[in-house]
Scaffold this motif. Structure first.
Motif, PDB file in Angstrom:
ATOM      1  N   TYR A  75     -43.077 -34.457 133.519  1.00 60.41           N
ATOM      2  CA  TYR A  75     -42.578 -33.291 134.255  1.00 60.41           C
ATOM      3  C   TYR A  75     -43.151 -33.318 135.667  1.00 60.41           C
ATOM      4  O   TYR A  75     -44.370 -33.402 135.871  1.00 60.41           O
ATOM      5  CB  TYR A  75     -42.996 -32.004 133.539  1.00 60.41           C
ATOM      6  CG  TYR A  75     -42.724 -30.756 134.330  1.00 60.41           C
ATOM      7  CD1 TYR A  75     -41.434 -30.266 134.488  1.00 60.41           C
ATOM      8  CD2 TYR A  75     -43.777 -30.059 134.922  1.00 60.41           C
ATOM      9  CE1 TYR A  75     -41.197 -29.124 135.224  1.00 60.41           C
ATOM     10  CE2 TYR A  75     -43.544 -28.916 135.661  1.00 60.41           C
ATOM     11  CZ  TYR A  75     -42.251 -28.445 135.809  1.00 60.41           C
ATOM     12  OH  TYR A  75     -42.022 -27.311 136.543  1.00 60.41           O
ATOM     13  N   CYS A  76     -42.274 -33.230 136.668  1.00 60.40           N
ATOM     14  CA  CYS A  76     -42.683 -33.251 138.067  1.00 60.40           C
ATOM     15  C   CYS A  76     -43.114 -31.850 138.490  1.00 60.40           C
ATOM     16  O   CYS A  76     -42.377 -30.883 138.331  1.00 60.40           O
ATOM     17  CB  CYS A  76     -41.532 -33.756 138.934  1.00 60.40           C
ATOM     18  SG  CYS A  76     -41.994 -34.006 140.673  1.00 60.40           S
ATOM     19  N   ASP A  77     -44.322 -31.745 139.038  1.00 63.23           N
ATOM     20  CA  ASP A  77     -44.888 -30.448 139.429  1.00 63.23           C
ATOM     21  C   ASP A  77     -45.295 -30.500 140.905  1.00 63.23           C
ATOM     22  O   ASP A  77     -45.883 -31.487 141.364  1.00 63.23           O
ATOM     23  CB  ASP A  77     -46.087 -30.115 138.546  1.00 63.23           C
ATOM     24  CG  ASP A  77     -46.672 -28.757 138.877  1.00 63.23           C
ATOM     25  OD1 ASP A  77     -46.021 -27.740 138.582  1.00 63.23           O
ATOM     26  OD2 ASP A  77     -47.775 -28.710 139.439  1.00 63.23           O
ATOM     27  N   ASP A  79     -48.645 -25.479 144.824  1.00 64.14           N
ATOM     28  CA  ASP A  79     -49.518 -25.486 146.013  1.00 64.14           C
ATOM     29  C   ASP A  79     -49.273 -26.705 146.885  1.00 64.14           C
ATOM     30  O   ASP A  79     -50.198 -27.261 147.507  1.00 64.14           O
ATOM     31  CB  ASP A  79     -50.988 -25.432 145.599  1.00 64.14           C
ATOM     32  CG  ASP A  79     -51.361 -24.126 144.916  1.00 64.14           C
ATOM     33  OD1 ASP A  79     -50.726 -23.104 145.248  1.00 64.14           O
ATOM     34  OD2 ASP A  79     -52.260 -24.129 144.072  1.00 64.14           O
ATOM     35  N   CYS A  80     -48.023 -27.141 146.926  1.00 58.51           N
ATOM     36  CA  CYS A  80     -47.620 -28.274 147.769  1.00 58.51           C
ATOM     37  C   CYS A  80     -48.360 -29.567 147.414  1.00 58.51           C
ATOM     38  O   CYS A  80     -48.569 -30.431 148.269  1.00 58.51           O
ATOM     39  CB  CYS A  80     -47.829 -27.951 149.253  1.00 58.51           C
ATOM     40  SG  CYS A  80     -46.900 -26.514 149.820  1.00 58.51           S
ATOM     41  N   THR A  81     -48.777 -29.674 146.169  1.00 55.70           N
ATOM     42  CA  THR A  81     -49.443 -30.890 145.689  1.00 55.70           C
ATOM     43  C   THR A  81     -48.584 -31.511 144.599  1.00 55.70           C
ATOM     44  O   THR A  81     -48.279 -30.874 143.602  1.00 55.70           O
ATOM     45  CB  THR A  81     -50.842 -30.567 145.135  1.00 55.70           C
ATOM     46  OG1 THR A  81     -51.628 -29.962 146.161  1.00 55.70           O
ATOM     47  CG2 THR A  81     -51.541 -31.835 144.656  1.00 55.70           C
ATOM     48  N   LEU A  82     -48.199 -32.756 144.818  1.00 58.77           N
ATOM     49  CA  LEU A  82     -47.319 -33.439 143.879  1.00 58.77           C
ATOM     50  C   LEU A  82     -48.128 -34.015 142.726  1.00 58.77           C
ATOM     51  O   LEU A  82     -49.146 -34.687 142.920  1.00 58.77           O
ATOM     52  CB  LEU A  82     -46.577 -34.565 144.600  1.00 58.77           C
ATOM     53  CG  LEU A  82     -45.618 -35.416 143.760  1.00 58.77           C
ATOM     54  CD1 LEU A  82     -44.482 -34.561 143.214  1.00 58.77           C
ATOM     55  CD2 LEU A  82     -45.075 -36.579 144.588  1.00 58.77           C
ATOM     56  N   SER A  83     -47.676 -33.759 141.488  1.00 56.96           N
ATOM     57  CA  SER A  83     -48.328 -34.322 140.308  1.00 56.96           C
ATOM     58  C   SER A  83     -47.300 -34.429 139.194  1.00 56.96           C
ATOM     59  O   SER A  83     -46.230 -33.828 139.246  1.00 56.96           O
ATOM     60  CB  SER A  83     -49.519 -33.462 139.859  1.00 56.96           C
ATOM     61  OG  SER A  83     -49.081 -32.178 139.463  1.00 56.96           O
ATOM     62  N   CYS A  84     -47.654 -35.209 138.174  1.00 60.89           N
ATOM     63  CA  CYS A  84     -46.794 -35.381 137.008  1.00 60.89           C
ATOM     64  C   CYS A  84     -47.541 -34.935 135.760  1.00 60.89           C
ATOM     65  O   CYS A  84     -48.685 -35.344 135.540  1.00 60.89           O
ATOM     66  CB  CYS A  84     -46.380 -36.848 136.850  1.00 60.89           C
ATOM     67  SG  CYS A  84     -45.243 -37.456 138.129  1.00 60.89           S
ATOM     68  N   VAL A  85     -46.907 -34.097 134.974  1.00 62.38           N
ATOM     69  CA  VAL A  85     -47.451 -33.689 133.676  1.00 62.38           C
ATOM     70  C   VAL A  85     -46.847 -34.628 132.636  1.00 62.38           C
ATOM     71  O   VAL A  85     -45.646 -34.571 132.353  1.00 62.38           O
ATOM     72  CB  VAL A  85     -47.109 -32.218 133.367  1.00 62.38           C
ATOM     73  CG1 VAL A  85     -47.713 -31.812 132.032  1.00 62.38           C
ATOM     74  CG2 VAL A  85     -47.613 -31.305 134.481  1.00 62.38           C
ATOM     75  N   CYS A  86     -47.694 -35.480 132.077  1.00 67.70           N
ATOM     76  CA  CYS A  86     -47.200 -36.573 131.228  1.00 67.70           C
ATOM     77  C   CYS A  86     -47.077 -36.151 129.763  1.00 67.70           C
ATOM     78  O   CYS A  86     -47.833 -35.295 129.290  1.00 67.70           O
ATOM     79  CB  CYS A  86     -48.147 -37.767 131.320  1.00 67.70           C
ATOM     80  SG  CYS A  86     -48.388 -38.392 133.003  1.00 67.70           S
ATOM     81  N   PRO A  87     -46.150 -36.769 129.028  1.00 71.91           N
ATOM     82  CA  PRO A  87     -46.092 -36.561 127.575  1.00 71.91           C
ATOM     83  C   PRO A  87     -47.361 -37.098 126.911  1.00 71.91           C
ATOM     84  O   PRO A  87     -48.113 -37.864 127.527  1.00 71.91           O
ATOM     85  CB  PRO A  87     -44.859 -37.372 127.149  1.00 71.91           C
ATOM     86  CG  PRO A  87     -44.087 -37.607 128.401  1.00 71.91           C
ATOM     87  CD  PRO A  87     -45.072 -37.650 129.513  1.00 71.91           C
TER      88      PRO A  87
END
Length: 226
Positions: free
Chosen positions: A85-87, A90-98
């Motif tokens: 899931y792309c998050d 706060d303008c910070t790009l991260s991925c929430v992984c399975p």
């Protein structure tokens, strides 16, 4: 009268100077103007005595200006891999992984324990047991082997090979996987065939079965052999 007033003013000024000298300096961030969740950081090179450290979404001297930042999750729908899931909080790009996937883009596949994949080094019938972390393992050896991977045979003596069998009352001694057991006749039980089994409908007199072994008889369970 004039001299008294002047003397009083000089005294007050002197006391004030002394108090300023002994009073601890005020922290520059005590009354800062930083906004939007920014952090105040003391800085002697700044005229204010501090600077505002802005979050990724804001800018300006006091972090009061909202940046025009495009959301990369909207621009690139495939930024996160393997169903991540792309998050962009706060303008910070991260991925929430399975579960099991790792990496900044969830690009690393789950690690498989060697016990599950069959790529362990346990030998001679040993059982592969995963460790608490789940990435390593240890080998649970059978009775005949020892060592980290159960490669070395134990020097175990076979009690069934001697004339003095550990089994009583005609029990057959069996030595399988470096552990002995007794196969008892129908009238005896116990790990060494040491207990006699009384027939359900027959009154058995204690001590007639074996003078060295207590009979498990309901007729007289407290009887002792003499």
């Amino acid at each position: 009268m004039y001299l008294r007033i002047v003397f009083s003013l000089l005294t007050i000024g002197t006391v004030g100077a002394v108090l300023d000298a002994v009073r601890p300096p005020q922290h520059p961030c005590l009354y800062n103007l930083c906004e939007a969740g920014s952090s105040c950081v003391p800085d002697n090179t700044d005229p204010k005595g501090y600077i505002c450290r802005c979050t990724n979404c804001y800018g300006g001297e006091f972090c009061s200006l909202l940046k025009l930042v495009s959301n990369p999750c909207w621009v690139d729908g495939n930024h996160c891999l393997n169903g991540g899931y792309c998050d962009f909080t706060d303008c910070t790009l991260s991925c929430v992984c399975p579960s099991g996937f790792t990496g900044d883009k969830c690009q690393n596949e789950p690690l498989v324990n060697p016990c599950d994949s069959g790529e362990h080094q346990c030998q001679n019938g040993a059982t592969c047991v995963p460790d608490k972390v789940g990435l390593g393992y240890f080998c649970q050896c059978t009775n005949c082997y020892e060592g980290k991977f159960c490669k070395s045979a134990k020097p175990v003596a076979n009690p069934c090979s001697s004339d003095n069998s550990p089994c009583y009352n005609g029990g057959v001694c069996d030595f399988t996987n470096c552990a002995f057991s007794c196969r008892c006749p129908l009238d005896f039980t116990g790990n060494l065939c040491q207990y006699a089994i009384c027939p359900k409908d027959v009154e058995v007199v204690p001590c007639l079965i074996d003078p060295c072994v207590l009979a498990m008889c309901s007729a007289n369970p407290n009887a002792q052999c003499r």
